[in-house]
Design a protein around this motif. Sequence first.
Motif: not given
Length: 259
Positions: A84-109
Motif C-alpha cells: 500500500l505504501v508502494g502504491d502511494e509512492l508510485l502514484a507520484e511518478s504517474g499512473d502506476i502501482s504495485m500491480t505494475d511492479v509485480w507484473r514485471a517481477v513475475l514475468m521476468d523470472a
Amino acid sequence: MSLRFHPGFYEENRDAAIEQVRYFVRHEVLHSWNSGSKINSSDPWLHEGTADYFASLGDAELEPTIRSCWRSSSPYACGHAANLVGDELLAESGDISMTDVWRAVLMDAPEYDLDDVFGHAAALGAPADFREMVLAAAGPGDDETRRALIERLALDPTLAEAVEVARMHGALRHVLESNCLGAVGFWILDDGLRLDATWCKGGLVDRAHVVAIDDFSLVDSPADVTAAVTRKCGTEGALRFETLDGQSFEVSCGEAFAP
C-alpha cells in the motif's frame, strides 16, 4: 477449506462468510503466481503480505494496515502495508502501482527476492526513497525511519506513539503473565496504570499505581519501558516498578520477551 477452518461461521453470518471465502480464494490464487519468492533469502511478508494485498482488491486503508503491522509484526499485515505504501509512492511518478511492479517481477523470472522487486520499481520510475519507505512500512525499524515514513506520506503523527504504547502494554502483560495465575491485566490511567495483580508473585503489588519502570515514564517513554522488559525478562535482573506516591518494588520476569 476456509469454512472448515471456521466451522459454524457461515450459519452465523452468511454475508461475512461469503466475503471471507472470496478473500481466501483470491489470496490463495495469487500464490499460484508468487510462489517463486526466494523465501530463505527474503522477508516472509514478500510472499504472504503480497497475497493479502491482491486479495483485498484495493479495499484496505493504509493507516490501519500499518498500525496492524507495527503492533503484530505479522507478515500478512506487514506485506500488505508495504504494498500500500508502494502504491502511494508510485502514484507520484504517474499512473502506476504495485500491480505494475509485480507484473514485471513475475514475468521476468521464476524466482525473485527484494532486490528484484525494488529493481523493477526503480525501472518504472519509483522515487529515490522508495526502498527505504517500503521497508519502514514492512517493519517499524528505528524511530527515525518510522517517523520519516509518517512525515513522507502525511500520516497521522500520533501513529508511532500509539503503536509504541500498544507494544508497551504487550510487554507489561508479559510480565504479569510470567508471575500470575488466572486472568491478569491492568487499568490504563492518564498518568500510568493500576495493576490488577491478584494471586501474583515475583514481587508484584496488587492495585499499585505504577508511573515508571526502571526510571522510564510509562507516559513519556513507552519504547524505553518495552526495551527494559525485553532486556531483563529471562535474565536474573529485576524490573523496578515506581508508583505515584514515590514507592518502588522490584519485579522478576523469568520468561524472555520479544516485542
